[in-house]
Write an enzyme that holds these catalytic residues in place. Structure first.
Site, PDB file in Angstrom:
ATOM      1  N   GLU A  90     -15.613   6.159  -1.950  1.00  0.00           N
ATOM      2  CA  GLU A  90     -14.905   7.442  -1.931  1.00  0.00           C
ATOM      3  C   GLU A  90     -14.079   7.644  -3.193  1.00  0.00           C
ATOM      4  OE1 GLU A  90     -14.245   7.552   2.862  1.00  0.00           O
ATOM      5  OE2 GLU A  90     -12.520   7.490   1.527  1.00  0.00           O
ATOM      6  N   CYS A 103      -8.319   9.928  -7.808  1.00  0.00           N
ATOM      7  CA  CYS A 103      -8.036   8.662  -7.135  1.00  0.00           C
ATOM      8  C   CYS A 103      -9.357   7.905  -7.016  1.00  0.00           C
ATOM      9  CB  CYS A 103      -7.444   9.015  -5.762  1.00  0.00           C
ATOM     10  SG  CYS A 103      -7.169   7.604  -4.718  1.00  0.00           S
ATOM     11  N   CYS A 110     -12.868  -3.457   1.459  1.00  0.00           N
ATOM     12  CA  CYS A 110     -11.699  -4.202   0.982  1.00  0.00           C
ATOM     13  C   CYS A 110     -11.475  -5.415   1.871  1.00  0.00           C
ATOM     14  CB  CYS A 110     -10.455  -3.317   0.998  1.00  0.00           C
ATOM     15  SG  CYS A 110      -8.983  -4.094   0.291  1.00  0.00           S
ATOM     16  N   CYS A 114      -5.049  -4.699   5.434  1.00  0.00           N
ATOM     17  CA  CYS A 114      -3.796  -4.036   5.824  1.00  0.00           C
ATOM     18  C   CYS A 114      -4.047  -3.262   7.131  1.00  0.00           C
ATOM     19  CB  CYS A 114      -3.331  -3.090   4.717  1.00  0.00           C
ATOM     20  SG  CYS A 114      -2.996  -3.943   3.168  1.00  0.00           S
ATOM     21  N   CYS A 117      -4.598   0.642   7.194  1.00  0.00           N
ATOM     22  CA  CYS A 117      -5.492   1.210   6.179  1.00  0.00           C
ATOM     23  C   CYS A 117      -6.919   1.315   6.708  1.00  0.00           C
ATOM     24  CB  CYS A 117      -5.449   0.358   4.922  1.00  0.00           C
ATOM     25  SG  CYS A 117      -6.637   0.889   3.673  1.00  0.00           S
ATOM     26  N   GLY A 157     -10.368  -0.460  -1.966  1.00  0.00           N
ATOM     27  CA  GLY A 157     -10.381  -1.761  -2.618  1.00  0.00           C
ATOM     28  C   GLY A 157      -9.066  -2.189  -3.235  1.00  0.00           C
ATOM     29  N   GLU A 158      -9.004  -3.458  -3.618  1.00  0.00           N
ATOM     30  CA  GLU A 158      -7.835  -4.008  -4.292  1.00  0.00           C
ATOM     31  C   GLU A 158      -8.187  -4.219  -5.774  1.00  0.00           C
ATOM     32  OE1 GLU A 158      -4.730  -4.400  -4.114  1.00  0.00           O
ATOM     33  OE2 GLU A 158      -4.638  -5.626  -5.916  1.00  0.00           O
ATOM     34  N   SER A 189      -2.671   0.516  -8.770  1.00  0.00           N
ATOM     35  CA  SER A 189      -1.919   0.297  -7.535  1.00  0.00           C
ATOM     36  C   SER A 189      -2.421  -0.973  -6.873  1.00  0.00           C
ATOM     37  CB  SER A 189      -2.127   1.501  -6.607  1.00  0.00           C
ATOM     38  OG  SER A 189      -1.475   1.287  -5.376  1.00  0.00           O
ATOM     39  N   SER A 212       2.334  -1.667  -3.616  1.00  0.00           N
ATOM     40  CA  SER A 212       2.449  -1.199  -2.231  1.00  0.00           C
ATOM     41  C   SER A 212       3.308  -2.185  -1.445  1.00  0.00           C
ATOM     42  CB  SER A 212       1.051  -1.067  -1.618  1.00  0.00           C
ATOM     43  OG  SER A 212       0.284  -0.187  -2.401  1.00  0.00           O
ATOM     44  N   LEU A 213       4.602  -1.919  -1.437  1.00  0.00           N
ATOM     45  CA  LEU A 213       5.548  -2.853  -0.814  1.00  0.00           C
ATOM     46  C   LEU A 213       5.514  -2.681   0.716  1.00  0.00           C
ATOM     47  CD1 LEU A 213       7.704  -5.013  -1.380  1.00  0.00           C
ATOM     48  CD2 LEU A 213       9.396  -3.177  -1.568  1.00  0.00           C
ATOM     49  N   ASN A 288      -0.614   8.166   7.235  1.00  0.00           N
ATOM     50  CA  ASN A 288      -1.636   9.118   7.636  1.00  0.00           C
ATOM     51  C   ASN A 288      -2.525   8.480   8.709  1.00  0.00           C
ATOM     52  OD1 ASN A 288      -3.164  11.659   7.090  1.00  0.00           O
ATOM     53  ND2 ASN A 288      -4.753  10.153   6.688  1.00  0.00           N
ATOM     54  N   CYS A 334      -7.983   7.321   2.290  1.00  0.00           N
ATOM     55  CA  CYS A 334      -9.237   6.774   1.796  1.00  0.00           C
ATOM     56  C   CYS A 334      -9.860   5.847   2.818  1.00  0.00           C
ATOM     57  CB  CYS A 334      -9.013   6.048   0.490  1.00  0.00           C
ATOM     58  SG  CYS A 334      -9.333   7.139  -0.866  1.00  0.00           S
TER      59      CYS A 334
HETATM   60  N1  SAH Z   1      -5.227  -1.933  -2.603  1.00  0.00           N
HETATM   61  C1  SAH Z   1      -4.412  -1.082  -3.393  1.00  0.00           C
HETATM   62  C2  SAH Z   1      -4.960   0.312  -3.612  1.00  0.00           C
HETATM   63  C3  SAH Z   1      -5.595   1.008  -2.426  1.00  0.00           C
HETATM   64  S1  SAH Z   1      -4.482   1.569  -1.171  1.00  0.00           S
HETATM   65  C4  SAH Z   1      -3.007  -1.005  -2.792  1.00  0.00           C
HETATM   66  O1  SAH Z   1      -2.764  -1.580  -1.731  1.00  0.00           O
HETATM   67  O2  SAH Z   1      -2.131  -0.415  -3.407  1.00  0.00           O
HETATM   68  C5  SAH Z   1      -3.554   2.837  -1.934  1.00  0.00           C
HETATM   69  C6  SAH Z   1      -2.264   3.212  -1.242  1.00  0.00           C
HETATM   70  O3  SAH Z   1      -2.533   3.858   0.013  1.00  0.00           O
HETATM   71  C7  SAH Z   1      -1.380   2.017  -0.914  1.00  0.00           C
HETATM   72  O4  SAH Z   1      -0.053   2.289  -1.276  1.00  0.00           O
HETATM   73  C8  SAH Z   1      -1.501   1.895   0.596  1.00  0.00           C
HETATM   74  O5  SAH Z   1      -0.374   1.258   1.138  1.00  0.00           O
HETATM   75  C9  SAH Z   1      -1.676   3.342   1.017  1.00  0.00           C
HETATM   76  N2  SAH Z   1      -2.319   3.572   2.315  1.00  0.00           N
HETATM   77  C10 SAH Z   1      -3.327   2.887   2.877  1.00  0.00           C
HETATM   78  N3  SAH Z   1      -3.628   3.382   4.092  1.00  0.00           N
HETATM   79  C11 SAH Z   1      -2.792   4.428   4.304  1.00  0.00           C
HETATM   80  C12 SAH Z   1      -2.598   5.349   5.399  1.00  0.00           C
HETATM   81  N4  SAH Z   1      -3.338   5.289   6.491  1.00  0.00           N
HETATM   82  N5  SAH Z   1      -1.636   6.287   5.254  1.00  0.00           N
HETATM   83  C13 SAH Z   1      -0.884   6.356   4.133  1.00  0.00           C
HETATM   84  N6  SAH Z   1      -1.018   5.523   3.092  1.00  0.00           N
HETATM   85  C14 SAH Z   1      -1.949   4.557   3.182  1.00  0.00           C
END
Ligand code: SAH
Length: 348
Positions: A90, A103, A110, A114, A117, A157-158, A189, A212-213, A288, A334
């Site tokens: 995507e 983006c 991935c 998380c 996600c 992905g990371e 990111s 992404s803390l 989201n 995503c």
């Molecule tokens: N792996 C990388 C980049 C992909 S995720 C990372 O973790 O940063 C990109 C951003 O989207 C991250 O900040 C993640 O915490 C956030 N994200 C993932 N799922 C989400 C969701 N369902 N709602 C809002 N933000 C989300």
């Protein structure tokens, strides 16, 4: 046959040297590929017919295919792209005022897992090659006839788990005879993969870092982001400080706000405390939840809670922003589009 775009600029130039041509011929071809996005070798009008025939006998020019395109009321456009081996990824076009951000994904699926996600639900399929990372930008520019001002690696992905390809991609994105976007407009990111942050600090280009803390103590972070069990908050912040020192650049902490998980006054206080000595901006992202996700362990967050949390943060921290939810009506987060389509195909 080989996709000529799978050659780096160096390799293209070397190819032409090897066949007895001048360096600049290689550069001309690179420019046709990455600045003019030709579909066919015959469009390379400053390359002789003989040379074009030779290229045609050895290479093809390939692009990803647009499988699905969803346009949101707010202008956000989400693409599902098919790569040449059938893998789907995507990419999202996000217009916001004078800024147009693309983006991009860096992996198909991935492995970070998380909990909140949607990409995580699909596990890791494979790393994207550098040209597949850049092609996401190219295909959107061809489709929309517009250029992005900014690039973020917030798709699937990371990125720091695929750093070599990412750096190679950034070379082309940044190259004046490639896409031509300034390094400072490119944001990497990361989930907080600490060895990758140290590696990225060595990469000479002045790209931005976003971390992404998402949580303020190890207990909460362990729960929502399993990577934290290997690289806990203290180690993560240490690596971030190192990055800032080396790059002399402010970082951004992303904070996905999840109702009842990390949205309390204590969380806000801890977030202020954790980041008080770090040159940073904090970006609050309301979680989201996909409309299709009926089993989500999380509840939707209301705008009042987001507002209150942001006020607490603003009192204690100078730079706080809220990411407005974009493209909610088209499965903004995503990973969702891919799940939907693969699910229908019976693959996912
Ligand atoms: N792996 C990388 C980049 C992909 S995720 C990372 O973790 O940063 C990109 C951003 O989207 C991250 O900040 C993640 O915490 C956030 N994200 C993932 N799922 C989400 C969701 N369902 N709602 C809002 N933000 C989300």
């Amino acid at each position: 046959m080989i996709n000529i775009k799978s050659l780096t600029k160096k390799q293209v130039v070397q190819y032409f040297i090897d066949i007895g041509e001048k360096t600049f011929k290689g550069k001309q071809v690179f420019k046709w590929l990455w600045q003019k996005y030709v579909l066919d070798f015959d469009e390379m009008t400053d390359i002789s017919k003989k040379l074009r025939e030779k290229l045609k006998s050895e290479f093809v020019i390939e692009y990803p295919k647009i499988l699905k395109k969803q346009i949101s009321k707010d202008g956000t456009i989400k693409y599902l792209l098919e790569l040449n081996d059938g893998v789907t990824i995507e990419t999202v076009w996000i217009p916001s005022g004078r800024r147009n951000t693309i983006c991009i994904s860096t992996q198909a699926g991935c492995a970070m897992g998380c909990k909140f996600c949607y990409t995580a639900k699909q596990e890791l399929i494979r790393n994207l090659a550098f040209f597949e990372i850049v092609d996401q930008i190219v295909i959107i520019m061809i489709d929309l006839k517009k250029r992005p001002t900014n690039i973020v690696t917030m798709g699937m992905g990371e990125p720091l788990k695929n750093l070599k390809n990412l750096e190679e991609a950034i070379e082309i994105i940044n190259d004046e005879i490639g896409i031509g976007i300034a390094a400072r407009k490119i944001t990497v990111s990361t989930v907080g993969f600490v060895p990758g942050i140290y590696e990225l600090a060595k990469y000479p280009k002045q790209i931005k870092l976003s971390v992404s803390l998402n949580a303020t103590n190890d207990k909460i972070r362990d729960y929502i982001m399993p990577i934290n069990k290997i690289y806990p908050i203290e180690k993560l912040l240490y690596s971030v400080k190192h990055f800032i020192k080396v790059k002399r650049k402010r970082v951004t902490f992303e904070y996905v706000l999840i109702k009842g998980v990390n949205d309390s006054k204590d969380d806000a206080d801890r977030l202020i405390e954790l980041t008080k000595d770090i040159e940073c901006k904090i970006n609050i992202i309301p979680l989201n939840i996909s409309i299709n996700d009926i089993d989500s362990p999380f509840k939707p967050i209301d705008s009042k809670t987001v507002e209150i949390f942001t006020k607490w943060m603003m009192k204690g921290h100078k730079a706080v922003t809220i990411r407005k939810s974009k493209g909610r009506d088209i499965d903004a987060a995503c990973g969702e589009l891919r799940i939907e389509v693969e699910g229908k195909n019976g693959k996912g």
